[in-house]
Design a protein around this motif. Structure first.
Motif, mmCIF file in Angstrom:
data_model
loop_
_atom_site.group_PDB
_atom_site.id
_atom_site.type_symbol
_atom_site.label_atom_id
_atom_site.label_comp_id
_atom_site.label_asym_id
_atom_site.label_seq_id
_atom_site.Cartn_x
_atom_site.Cartn_y
_atom_site.Cartn_z
ATOM 1 N N LYS A 252 -13.619 23.808 -8.638
ATOM 2 C CA LYS A 252 -14.300 22.866 -9.525
ATOM 3 C C LYS A 252 -15.389 23.565 -10.331
ATOM 4 C CE LYS A 252 -13.527 18.715 -6.840
ATOM 5 N NZ LYS A 252 -14.165 17.681 -6.018
ATOM 6 N N SER A 253 -16.173 24.432 -9.696
ATOM 7 C CA SER A 253 -17.253 25.086 -10.426
ATOM 8 C C SER A 253 -16.717 26.055 -11.475
ATOM 9 C CB SER A 253 -18.199 25.803 -9.462
ATOM 10 O OG SER A 253 -17.551 26.901 -8.865
ATOM 11 N N SER A 254 -15.546 26.617 -11.250
ATOM 12 C CA SER A 254 -15.005 27.552 -12.230
ATOM 13 C C SER A 254 -14.534 26.830 -13.489
ATOM 14 C CB SER A 254 -13.867 28.377 -11.625
ATOM 15 O OG SER A 254 -12.745 27.538 -11.392
ATOM 16 N N MET A 255 -14.442 25.515 -13.433
ATOM 17 C CA MET A 255 -14.030 24.744 -14.602
ATOM 18 C C MET A 255 -15.224 24.176 -15.373
ATOM 19 S SD MET A 255 -10.914 25.269 -14.795
ATOM 20 C CE MET A 255 -10.596 24.213 -16.184
ATOM 21 N N ARG A 256 -16.415 24.578 -15.005
ATOM 22 C CA ARG A 256 -17.604 24.164 -15.743
ATOM 23 C C ARG A 256 -17.751 25.036 -16.992
ATOM 24 N NH1 ARG A 256 -22.644 22.774 -14.085
ATOM 25 N NH2 ARG A 256 -23.215 24.909 -14.537
ATOM 26 N N LEU A 257 -18.126 24.422 -18.084
ATOM 27 C CA LEU A 257 -18.290 25.142 -19.347
ATOM 28 C C LEU A 257 -19.246 26.321 -19.198
ATOM 29 C CD1 LEU A 257 -17.680 25.293 -22.405
ATOM 30 C CD2 LEU A 257 -19.645 23.774 -22.738
ATOM 31 N N ASP A 258 -20.365 26.098 -18.558
ATOM 32 C CA ASP A 258 -21.373 27.148 -18.434
ATOM 33 C C ASP A 258 -20.947 28.298 -17.531
ATOM 34 O OD1 ASP A 258 -23.049 25.879 -20.185
ATOM 35 O OD2 ASP A 258 -24.208 24.872 -18.630
ATOM 36 N N GLN B 186 -18.040 29.761 -17.925
ATOM 37 C CA GLN B 186 -17.004 30.479 -18.667
ATOM 38 C C GLN B 186 -17.614 31.618 -19.484
ATOM 39 O OE1 GLN B 186 -13.822 29.456 -18.020
ATOM 40 N NE2 GLN B 186 -14.897 28.011 -16.679
ATOM 41 N N LEU B 187 -17.174 32.826 -19.224
ATOM 42 C CA LEU B 187 -17.618 33.981 -20.005
ATOM 43 C C LEU B 187 -17.292 33.774 -21.480
ATOM 44 C CD1 LEU B 187 -18.683 36.886 -20.326
ATOM 45 C CD2 LEU B 187 -16.368 37.685 -19.789
ATOM 46 N N CYS B 188 -16.098 33.264 -21.748
ATOM 47 C CA CYS B 188 -15.684 33.076 -23.137
ATOM 48 C C CYS B 188 -16.651 32.160 -23.890
ATOM 49 C CB CYS B 188 -14.260 32.540 -23.212
ATOM 50 S SG CYS B 188 -14.012 30.954 -22.387
ATOM 51 N N PHE B 189 -17.155 31.124 -23.230
ATOM 52 C CA PHE B 189 -18.080 30.224 -23.914
ATOM 53 C C PHE B 189 -19.429 30.894 -24.177
ATOM 54 C CE2 PHE B 189 -21.467 27.012 -23.945
ATOM 55 C CZ PHE B 189 -21.128 26.406 -25.142
ATOM 56 N N SER B 190 -19.907 31.647 -23.220
ATOM 57 C CA SER B 190 -21.182 32.345 -23.435
ATOM 58 C C SER B 190 -21.076 33.303 -24.622
ATOM 59 C CB SER B 190 -21.594 33.108 -22.181
ATOM 60 O OG SER B 190 -21.886 32.211 -21.138
ATOM 61 N N LEU B 191 -19.967 34.015 -24.714
ATOM 62 C CA LEU B 191 -19.760 34.937 -25.838
ATOM 63 C C LEU B 191 -19.614 34.171 -27.154
ATOM 64 C CD1 LEU B 191 -17.301 37.457 -24.165
ATOM 65 C CD2 LEU B 191 -19.660 37.914 -24.864
ATOM 66 N N TYR B 192 -18.875 33.079 -27.113
ATOM 67 C CA TYR B 192 -18.653 32.244 -28.294
ATOM 68 C C TYR B 192 -19.978 31.677 -28.810
ATOM 69 C CZ TYR B 192 -17.006 28.165 -30.958
ATOM 70 O OH TYR B 192 -16.799 27.226 -31.926
ATOM 71 N N ALA B 193 -20.762 31.080 -27.904
ATOM 72 C CA ALA B 193 -22.041 30.482 -28.292
ATOM 73 C C ALA B 193 -22.996 31.542 -28.827
ATOM 74 C CB ALA B 193 -22.655 29.743 -27.100
ATOM 75 N N ALA B 194 -23.095 32.678 -28.143
ATOM 76 C CA ALA B 194 -23.987 33.750 -28.596
ATOM 77 C C ALA B 194 -23.558 34.257 -29.970
ATOM 78 C CB ALA B 194 -24.000 34.893 -27.581
ATOM 79 N N SER B 195 -22.263 34.423 -30.176
ATOM 80 C CA SER B 195 -21.761 34.899 -31.459
ATOM 81 C C SER B 195 -22.091 33.912 -32.580
ATOM 82 C CB SER B 195 -20.249 35.118 -31.369
ATOM 83 O OG SER B 195 -19.743 35.535 -32.601
#
Length: 147
Positions: free
Chosen positions: A6-12, A14-23
Motif C-alpha cells: 500500500k505504501s509503495s502506491m503513494r504518490l510521494d 514514487q521516484l518518478c513523481f519526485s523527478l517529474y515535480a522537480a523538473s
C-alpha cells in the motif's frame, strides 16, 4: 494487500513523481530569465548543445537532448525563423539535416551566460550537495538509457 504494498502506491513514494515535480518546478524557475532572451526552456537546451559544439545533425541533437525528431524538428524550424540557427542538408548525405548557429544565435550566448548563476543563486542547498545530486541524476540517466 500488505502495508508495504500500500505504501509503495503513494504518490510521494514514487521516484518518478519526485523527478517529474522537480523538473517542472525547475523549468518554471528558468522561464522569466529565458523570456527576457526570447527563448523557451527547450530552445535554451538546444542552444546550450550548439554552443558546446556547433554544426550538428538533427539526430545528434535528438540523442543529446533525449528527444525524438518529431518533437525537435518543429522547434528547430521556429528557431530558424527567429534567426537563431540554420538548417541545411548534409552535403555528404542528403538524408541528414545539419543544424548550425547563426551570428545571432552565437551572440545570444553572451546574454545567456548570466542564466545559470541567477538560477543557482536561488537555491538554499549547499552547492556541493547540488553537484552531487546532478552527478547522481546523470548516473540515473545513463542507467535508464541502457534499459
Amino acid at each position: 494487500m500488505s502495508t508495504a504494498n500500500k505504501s509503495s502506491m503513494r504518490l510521494d513514494d514514487q521516484l518518478c513523481f519526485s523527478l517529474y515535480a522537480a523538473s517542472n518546478l525547475l523549468t518554471r524557475l528558468y522561464q522569466p530569465a529565458l523570456r527576457d532572451l526570447g527563448l523557451t526552456y527547450p530552445q535554451y537546451l538546444v542552444l546550450l548543445v550548439l554552443w558546446e559544439q556547433d554544426d550538428q545533425t538533427v539526430g545528434e541533437l535528438c540523442e543529446r537532448l533525449h528527444l525524438d525528431s518529431g518533437t525537435l524538428t518543429p522547434m528547430l524550424k521556429r528557431m530558424e525563423m527567429a534567426g537563431l540557427l540554420e538548417r541545411r542538408r548534409d552535403p555528404r548525405d542528403e538524408r541528414r539535416v545539419r543544424i548550425g548557429l547563426t551570428s545571432a544565435g552565437s551572440a545570444l550566448r553572451e546574454d545567456a551566460c548570466s542564466v545559470p548563476a541567477s538560477i543557482g543563486g536561488r537555491f538554499s542547498q549547499d552547492p556541493a550537495d547540488l553537484l552531487r545530486l546532478r552527478s547522481m541524476l546523470q548516473d540515473l540517466v545513463t542507467e535508464l538509457e541502457k534499459m
